[in-house]
Scaffold this motif. Structure first.
Motif, PDB file in Angstrom:
ATOM      1  N   ARG A 281      77.003   8.936  86.888  1.00 37.93           N
ATOM      2  CA  ARG A 281      77.043   9.517  85.546  1.00 37.93           C
ATOM      3  C   ARG A 281      76.652  10.987  85.650  1.00 37.93           C
ATOM      4  N   VAL A 282      76.931  11.776  84.598  1.00 34.96           N
ATOM      5  CA  VAL A 282      76.785  13.226  84.666  1.00 34.96           C
ATOM      6  C   VAL A 282      76.149  13.752  83.379  1.00 34.96           C
ATOM      7  N   ARG A 283      75.408  14.839  83.507  1.00 36.96           N
ATOM      8  CA  ARG A 283      74.917  15.591  82.356  1.00 36.96           C
ATOM      9  C   ARG A 283      75.019  17.081  82.682  1.00 36.96           C
ATOM     10  N   CYS A 284      74.839  17.952  81.663  1.00 31.59           N
ATOM     11  CA  CYS A 284      74.983  19.391  81.879  1.00 31.59           C
ATOM     12  C   CYS A 284      73.997  20.172  81.014  1.00 31.59           C
ATOM     13  N   ARG A 285      73.837  21.449  81.359  1.00 35.11           N
ATOM     14  CA  ARG A 285      73.008  22.364  80.570  1.00 35.11           C
ATOM     15  C   ARG A 285      73.455  23.795  80.840  1.00 35.11           C
ATOM     16  N   ASP A 286      72.962  24.717  80.002  1.00 35.49           N
ATOM     17  CA  ASP A 286      73.244  26.135  80.195  1.00 35.49           C
ATOM     18  C   ASP A 286      72.206  26.682  81.181  1.00 35.49           C
ATOM     19  N   PRO A 287      72.611  27.106  82.379  1.00 36.28           N
ATOM     20  CA  PRO A 287      71.633  27.577  83.369  1.00 36.28           C
ATOM     21  C   PRO A 287      71.063  28.954  83.047  1.00 36.28           C
ATOM     22  N   LEU A 288      71.772  29.721  82.228  1.00 38.19           N
ATOM     23  CA  LEU A 288      71.322  31.078  81.931  1.00 38.19           C
ATOM     24  C   LEU A 288      70.032  31.076  81.116  1.00 38.19           C
ATOM     25  N   VAL A 289      69.953  30.196  80.123  1.00 37.77           N
ATOM     26  CA  VAL A 289      68.756  30.125  79.277  1.00 37.77           C
ATOM     27  C   VAL A 289      67.920  28.886  79.608  1.00 37.77           C
ATOM     28  N   VAL A 290      68.354  28.131  80.634  1.00 40.61           N
ATOM     29  CA  VAL A 290      67.702  26.863  81.016  1.00 40.61           C
ATOM     30  C   VAL A 290      67.525  26.001  79.758  1.00 40.61           C
ATOM     31  N   SER A 291      68.660  25.664  79.152  1.00 42.42           N
ATOM     32  CA  SER A 291      68.649  24.900  77.906  1.00 42.42           C
ATOM     33  C   SER A 291      68.258  23.452  78.153  1.00 42.42           C
ATOM     34  N   ALA A 292      68.136  22.687  77.086  1.00 44.17           N
ATOM     35  CA  ALA A 292      67.918  21.252  77.211  1.00 44.17           C
ATOM     36  C   ALA A 292      69.154  20.613  77.833  1.00 44.17           C
ATOM     37  N   TRP A 293      68.943  19.567  78.621  1.00 45.19           N
ATOM     38  CA  TRP A 293      70.068  18.836  79.196  1.00 45.19           C
ATOM     39  C   TRP A 293      70.828  18.092  78.110  1.00 45.19           C
ATOM     40  N   SER A 294      72.121  17.930  78.325  1.00 46.84           N
ATOM     41  CA  SER A 294      72.916  17.071  77.444  1.00 46.84           C
ATOM     42  C   SER A 294      72.515  15.618  77.667  1.00 46.84           C
ATOM     43  N   GLN A 295      73.039  14.723  76.825  1.00 46.05           N
ATOM     44  CA  GLN A 295      72.883  13.306  77.091  1.00 46.05           C
ATOM     45  C   GLN A 295      73.724  12.939  78.315  1.00 46.05           C
ATOM     46  N   TRP A 296      73.278  11.918  79.040  1.00 49.78           N
ATOM     47  CA  TRP A 296      74.067  11.438  80.173  1.00 49.78           C
ATOM     48  C   TRP A 296      75.382  10.832  79.668  1.00 49.78           C
ATOM     49  N   THR A 297      76.432  10.976  80.459  1.00 49.79           N
ATOM     50  CA  THR A 297      77.655  10.216  80.187  1.00 49.79           C
ATOM     51  C   THR A 297      77.368   8.740  80.467  1.00 49.79           C
ATOM     52  N   PRO A 298      78.176   7.814  79.967  1.00 49.58           N
ATOM     53  CA  PRO A 298      78.002   6.408  80.341  1.00 49.58           C
ATOM     54  C   PRO A 298      78.204   6.235  81.853  1.00 49.58           C
ATOM     55  N   TRP A 299      77.558   5.237  82.423  1.00 46.96           N
ATOM     56  CA  TRP A 299      77.758   4.942  83.844  1.00 46.96           C
ATOM     57  C   TRP A 299      79.241   4.614  84.097  1.00 46.96           C
TER      58      TRP A 299
END
Length: 339
Positions: A281-299
């Motif tokens: 599964r995968v999640r993402c965030r904005d590395p420039l401002v070190v934002s909060a992570w997104s929710q994980w995708t389903p497995w």
């Protein structure tokens, strides 16, 4: 004036509910309890004709006037406002209502705005969302900018009349005029007001923040997996709600996976991960401002021997293949008998 008094000229959001005030009235007066400074309500008349004041529908006169209420010509004076004095005051000439005011108390409740509400921006585009989570309130409104912070009539309030969700929460979508390409130099000024469910008080809170502080992307999309020697190369796309172009608004991805042999979990910031895995599964965030992570995708299940090993199998696929095989066998048997 030292007492807290806000009179907000607003568009009427909705009609009064059958059991109380569930909207912000056109003329709202908020005062501190037992403030020594009087509040004056002025009837909307330009003549000297006699007018009648009513409180909660009951007529007020010199004999029946409540303690702390004084009739002064066409004006009504309220002193040391307490709970019995809250509610609607209306001014009448005969059967015609000339003006109306709702008097409520300023609610004293501990806690910053964060304890009542959470806000999130899916991207740097033109809006962000807020959810009011605190129960016990019949109506909530939000406003951005200095005018709202000062309680001025020019404030463009966003009301909660049609945004109520489950468990007494309210959902808002607030537009803003910040450029997504410019560095933020000033904070957003957010003001929230809420009418208590007993219609006696109004809570007011303010908060200043940068848009970057509330960035949290939606979940990304796993596009494909490709075997590369003893590894899998995972192709990931940004969420459709993320700002474009993606070459400018980059995202950092993190992959979590389960090993096939012992079911242990691992994580990787690279798109190359071990080949011997069963799920990812995968999640993402904005590395420039070190934002909060997104929710994980389903497995997502990973199957070896497939051209696209992490593509989900369609529901009922195995059953459909069995049906096709049986149909083919029956067709072959029919051909044999015919010959």
């Amino acid at each position: 004036m030292t007492f807290s008094l806000w009179i907000s000229g607003l568009l009427l959001i909705s009609l009064t509910g059958a059991h109380g005030l569930d909207y912000f009235p056109e003329n709202l007066v908020v005062a501190k309890e037992n403030d020594v400074n009087p509040i004056k309500l002025t009837c909307g008349t330009t003549t000297k004709e006699t007018v009648t004041w009513k409180h909660k529908g009951e007529e007020l006169d010199e004999d029946s006037v409540e303690e702390g209420v004084e009739l002064n010509g066409s004006d009504l004076i309220l002193s040391k406002v307490e709970t019995p004095l809250v509610g609607e005051y209306s001014c009448w000439r005969g059967e015609k209502m000339l003006s109306s005011f709702h008097v409520l108390l300023e609610k004293e409740e501990a806690g910053e705005l964060e304890s009542f509400m959470s806000c999130r921006a899916k991207s740097y585009n033109c809006s962000f969302s807020c959810t009011w989570n605190r129960t016990g309130y019949a109506a909530v409104r939000l406003g951005l900018g200095h005018d709202c912070r000062q309680g001025l009539k020019s404030c463009q309030w966003l009301g909660s009349s049609s945004k109520k969700i489950q468990n007494g929460a309210f959902q808002f979508e607030l537009p803003h005029s910040l450029s997504p390409y410019a560095e933020e130099s000033s904070r957003l000024e957010l003001t929230a007001e809420a009418i208590s469910i007993n219609n006696q008080s109004v809570l007011r809170r303010n908060k200043n923040f940068y848009l970057r502080d509330i960035i949290q992307p939606d979940s990304p999309k796993i596009v494909r997996c490709q075997a590369v020697d003893q590894e899998l190369n995972v192709t990931i796309e940004p969420p459709s709600t993320w700002s474009a172009p993606h070459s400018f608004f980059t995202l950092e991805n993190e992959i979590e996976y389960r090993l096939k042999d012992d079911d242990k979990r691992g994580r990787s910031s690279s798109t190359l991960i071990p080949k011997g895995i069963s799920q990812l599964r995968v999640r993402c965030r904005d590395p420039l401002v070190v934002s909060a992570w997104s929710q994980w995708t389903p497995w997502k299940n990973v199957r070896t021997g497939r051209e696209v090993p992490c593509q989900s199998r369609k529901k009922g696929g195995k059953k459909n293949r069995k049906k096709k095989q049986e149909k083919r066998k029956n067709q072959d048997a029919g051909l044999s008998q015919a010959s």
